[in-house]
Design an enzyme around this catalytic site. Structure first.
Site, PDB file in Angstrom:
ATOM      1  N   GLU A  10      30.043  31.182  27.098  1.00 37.50           N
ATOM      2  CA  GLU A  10      29.462  30.598  25.893  1.00 37.50           C
ATOM      3  C   GLU A  10      29.794  29.121  25.664  1.00 37.50           C
ATOM      4  OE1 GLU A  10      29.047  34.480  23.048  1.00 37.50           O
ATOM      5  OE2 GLU A  10      31.027  33.584  23.093  1.00 37.50           O
TER       6      GLU A  10
HETATM    7  C1  ACM Z   1      31.833  37.141  25.703  1.00 35.57           C
HETATM    8  O1  ACM Z   1      31.542  38.138  25.054  1.00 35.57           O
HETATM    9  N1  ACM Z   1      31.417  35.953  25.333  1.00 35.57           N
HETATM   10  C2  ACM Z   1      32.622  37.242  26.895  1.00 35.57           C
END
Ligand code: ACM
Length: 542
Positions: free
Chosen positions: A320
């Site tokens: 992310e």
């Molecule tokens: C995640 O759930 N961003 C690893």
């Protein structure tokens, strides 16, 4: 003179047993189900003369485990048993034989197999390694049952080994602080259902939870005072090893790093200043991969952590990264142009390669979330797939090892049956060639901690993580949902006996909500309500 109370006790016992016996067919209570079970004639009684003996290879870990087994058995049955079994009367009721030492630091290659033979006179547990013995002990405890004769274990032959080598639980200590006793309790529960990796998520935007002696400002300014000291970490690692569990630390980078920048804004891609993030979601702050001083810093930090955490794997996160700070930094943009990078994914791959070199230099193998997948990375990394089986299949096809977490997010508050149906070898991965399949090491349940506290976390993890534990340990054909739920309810009660609080914290929490009044009506309401599912998804996160 006969004690009338003892007659009452016997009557109660028989009433209890009638319920136990009538409801159930021959099915055993084991969770996870072993690879091979053959019921035999007879039954080993558990009485106050029950003793355990150890033979073959010996080590303190085995003696401590035998002592815990005796203690747990005593608690489970109410029969007074001595802790120490050294002066076991021969023959002992449970004879444990271990062939040889296990690995000095447990790896994914550790032999966890065992054989358990229970007969009327005696039970024999044999295993090549201490970890196999530990697994077999948990099986033995789950086999203890009650009938009109009292507690005992039905005669059986069990040959058992795991289907997958990596069976983990991620605990996020950043979003909500999880004190050491909480971690230890969960290690006990993990061992009870044969999970073998604690994936410890130690830093994120909302908190840097690890003591660094080299860079003490990291925890001083990034943790609100809630962090693990190095002594805590050693204690947890030792506790985990005693239970056959590896501890893999995760320091998420280059995103999810706001808490680092509170003390070290110079590592970020925008000037700051930064404060600890108080909200949930995906945030812009990210390390600046173009800075030489970042890698010098990471070399120092990873070196320090690599010496503290003995596991061969080091988790660098990698998930992310929204790239906004990179897009808005002209120097970073110029760096990317000079190197012919086509986008932020290339820049992150560059960062990952540099971090991989550092990790290797400190003797570690790298693991990261599936965003780290990039053709430029060498094949000895492990990819943890949280976005779908497709990326796990893709990784395996490209020659990477992988573990599955997609479908195992406990924070989504989905039923155990949902997680139970997710199999690392089904869906996109089913069509892989055998060699590609062998790169899929297993999976991990994930307990992201935005919406849990130390008081509620057990109720999110347990018993549902036990369904995932069965998926990862037991043969692929073990799929009966009804059977799983029946065994899950029993295991959940058993875990309470280990100090887990998923059941015991419920009543007192309801009573607080009713201002210490009778919570029975509220319980009726709470029991028919279901929590909102996938809260994080509804926030555009994960
Ligand atoms: C995640 O759930 N961003 C690893």
């Amino acid at each position: 003179m006969e004690n009338p109370l003892s007659r009452l006790g016997a009557l109660m016992l028989m009433t209890l047993c009638a319920g136990v016996i009538s409801g159930e067919a021959q099915e055993n209570n084991l969770l996870p189900q072993p690879a091979q079970v053959s019921p035999r004639e007879g039954r080993l009684a558990i009485t106050d003369s029950f003793r355990i003996s150890l033979s073959g290879y010996q080590e303190p870990r085995l003696r401590a485990a035998a002592q815990r087994l005796a203690r747990r058995l005593a608690r489970q049955t109410g029969i007074a048993l001595p802790d120490r079994s050294e002066k076991a009367p021969s023959p002992a009721a449970l004879v444990i034989h271990c062939d040889h030492a296990g690995e000095p630091v447990q790896t994914v290659r550790e032999d966890e197999s065992y054989r358990l033979e229970v007969r009327t006179e005696q039970a024999r547990l044999t295993a090549p390694t201490p970890v196999g013995v530990l697994r077999g002990m948990e099986t033995f405890l789950q086999l203890v049952d009650l009938d009109t004769r009292g507690f005992g274990v039905a005669a059986v032959d069990i040959n058992d080994r795991p289907r997958f080598r990596w069976r983990g639980l991620l605990m996020d200590a950043s979003r909500h602080w999880m004190p050491v006793p909480v971690i230890k309790r969960n290690l006990d529960a993990m061992a009870a259902v044969k999970l073998n990796v604690l994936h410890w998520h130690l830093s994120d935007d909302q908190g840097f939870r690890m003591e660094s002696r080299r860079f003490p400002e990291l925890q001083r300014l990034g943790s609100d005072g809630n962090y693990y000291t190095q002594a805590d970490v050693r204690e947890v690692i030792a506790y985990a090893r005693e239970r056959g569990i590896r501890v893999v630390p995760e320091f998420d980078m280059p995103g999810h790093t706001t808490s680092w920048f509170v003390s070290h804004p110079e590592l970020a891609s925008a000037p700051g200043p930064y404060v600890i993030e108080r909200a949930w979601g995906i945030f812009d702050p990210a390390m600046n991969p173009t800075k030489a001083e970042l890698y010098a810093f990471l070399d120092g930090f990873i070196g320090e952590m690599a010496a503290l955490f003995p596991d061969e794997y080091f988790h660098i996160g990698g998930d992310e990264v929204n790239g906004k700070q990179w897009d808005h930094n002209p120097r970073i943009q110029a760096f990317m142009r000079r190197r012919g990078m086509k986008g932020n994914h290339d820049l992150q791959a560059y960062f990952n390669r540099r971090v991989l070199a550092i990790a290797r230099q400190h003797g570690k193998k790298m693991i990261g979330w599936d965003e780290i997948l990039h053709p430029e990375l060498p094949k000895d990394i492990v990819v943890q797939s949280w976005r779908g089986q497709k990326s796990l299949a893709e990784a395996a096809r490209q020659g990477y090892m992988g573990i599955l977490s997609f479908g195992y997010y406990l924070d989504h508050i989905l039923p155990a049956s949902f997680h139970y149906k997710v199999d690392p070898m089904e869906g996109e991965t089913a069509g892989l060639a055998e060699e590609q399949k062998s790169r899929i090491l297993g999976g991990e349940a994930c307990m992201w901690a935005e919406y849990v506290t130390p008081e509620t976390v057990a109720s999110r993890i347990w018993p549902r993580a036990a369904a995932i534990a069965e998926r990862l340990w037991s043969p692929q054909e073990v799929k009966d949902v009804e059977s799983m739920y029946r065994r899950l309810a029993r295991v959940s009660r058993q875990l309470e006996g280990l100090g887990l609080t998923q059941r015991s914290s419920y009543g007192p929490m309801l009573e607080r909500l009713t201002n210490m009044n009778d919570a029975a009506p509220l319980k009726v309401l709470a029991d028919v309500l279901e929590p909102v599912k996938s809260l994080r998804l509804s926030q555009g996160h994960r």
